[in-house]
Enzyme design. Sequence first.
Site, PDB file in Angstrom:
ATOM      1  N   GLY A  77     101.793  27.610 -21.168  1.00  0.00           N
ATOM      2  CA  GLY A  77     100.358  27.682 -20.960  1.00  0.00           C
ATOM      3  C   GLY A  77     100.016  28.690 -19.888  1.00  0.00           C
ATOM      4  N   GLU A 127      98.891  32.208 -26.065  1.00  0.00           N
ATOM      5  CA  GLU A 127     100.060  31.608 -25.422  1.00  0.00           C
ATOM      6  C   GLU A 127     101.132  31.247 -26.443  1.00  0.00           C
ATOM      7  OE1 GLU A 127     100.762  31.258 -22.305  1.00  0.00           O
ATOM      8  OE2 GLU A 127      98.852  31.852 -21.412  1.00  0.00           O
ATOM      9  N   GLU A 150     105.026  32.954 -26.517  1.00  0.00           N
ATOM     10  CA  GLU A 150     106.235  32.161 -26.319  1.00  0.00           C
ATOM     11  C   GLU A 150     107.134  32.098 -27.549  1.00  0.00           C
ATOM     12  OE1 GLU A 150     107.176  31.122 -23.513  1.00  0.00           O
ATOM     13  OE2 GLU A 150     105.355  31.250 -22.310  1.00  0.00           O
ATOM     14  N   PRO A 200      91.546  16.905  -8.990  1.00  0.00           N
ATOM     15  CA  PRO A 200      92.015  17.656  -7.821  1.00  0.00           C
ATOM     16  C   PRO A 200      93.499  17.497  -7.539  1.00  0.00           C
ATOM     17  CG  PRO A 200      90.910  15.655  -7.126  1.00  0.00           C
ATOM     18  CD  PRO A 200      90.757  15.724  -8.622  1.00  0.00           C
ATOM     19  N   ASP A 201      94.158  16.519  -8.203  1.00  0.00           N
ATOM     20  CA  ASP A 201      95.558  16.221  -7.901  1.00  0.00           C
ATOM     21  C   ASP A 201      96.535  16.724  -8.960  1.00  0.00           C
ATOM     22  OD1 ASP A 201      94.696  14.811  -5.613  1.00  0.00           O
ATOM     23  OD2 ASP A 201      94.336  13.018  -6.819  1.00  0.00           O
ATOM     24  N   GLU A 249     112.772  30.914 -18.274  1.00  0.00           N
ATOM     25  CA  GLU A 249     113.479  30.559 -19.503  1.00  0.00           C
ATOM     26  C   GLU A 249     112.560  29.768 -20.417  1.00  0.00           C
ATOM     27  OE1 GLU A 249     117.529  28.060 -20.795  1.00  0.00           O
ATOM     28  OE2 GLU A 249     116.941  28.227 -18.696  1.00  0.00           O
TER      29      GLU A 249
END
Length: 235
Positions: free
Chosen positions: A42, A60, A64, A81-82, A113
């Site tokens: 991401g 994305e 990948e 916020p965490d 990787e």
Amino acid sequence: MEKNKPTVMVDIAIFTVFEDKLKILLIKRGSEPFKDSWALPGGALNTVTDNSLEEAAMRELVEETGVENQYLEQLCTYGGPDRDPRDWTLSVTYFALVAADEVTLRAGTDTMEAKWHTLTQDKVEVSLAFDHERIVCEAISRLRAKLDYTDIAVHLLPKEFTLSELQRVYEIIMQEKLNKSSFRMRVARADIVAPINGKMRTGSNRPAQLYQFVKHEGDRMFFPRSIAWAQERKK
């Protein structure tokens, strides 16, 4: 004083099936926070080049795996916020399905990787950065739910496959043994595959007819679990 705006991220749970296992693509982070930890692919939304969230997710996915035009569906939105020690972040998550034989893994610019990891009891064998373990569980739950009424499992198969290979994909994801005759009856009724004239899978066993996916618009009822599983358990 105006509060800072949250950083908008796009994270993707990319699934495939090979080695008779359900796999998910993880990347090893090359920078802090969580340097050297595994995480979902991401990145931040690019407000200059990304015209939509789905376009950012597809970017994305291609970066990948090298695969375009695969099954991609928005999963959920997480925020708080965490989630990230750097900032208040908002993550719009997706899940994608790819056929293993079409994928060429390549780590992004900020990763060390990219690797397929086996899912066992809905978990991978490594600790995940941020709140990505929760996202993985949500993605697996959505994948299984979609198997009940859509044809999305065909996106995990090569372009040509046998009915036994199709059934095995369902068994791997659902972690259940399915009744062969019941499964094939529902495949026929759903009209999601068609035989390829003159093409057979040959090997140690007797030749098996090869099939290909028949494209339809929209979701169609395909595999009602209550009927298929009940028939298997009666045996």
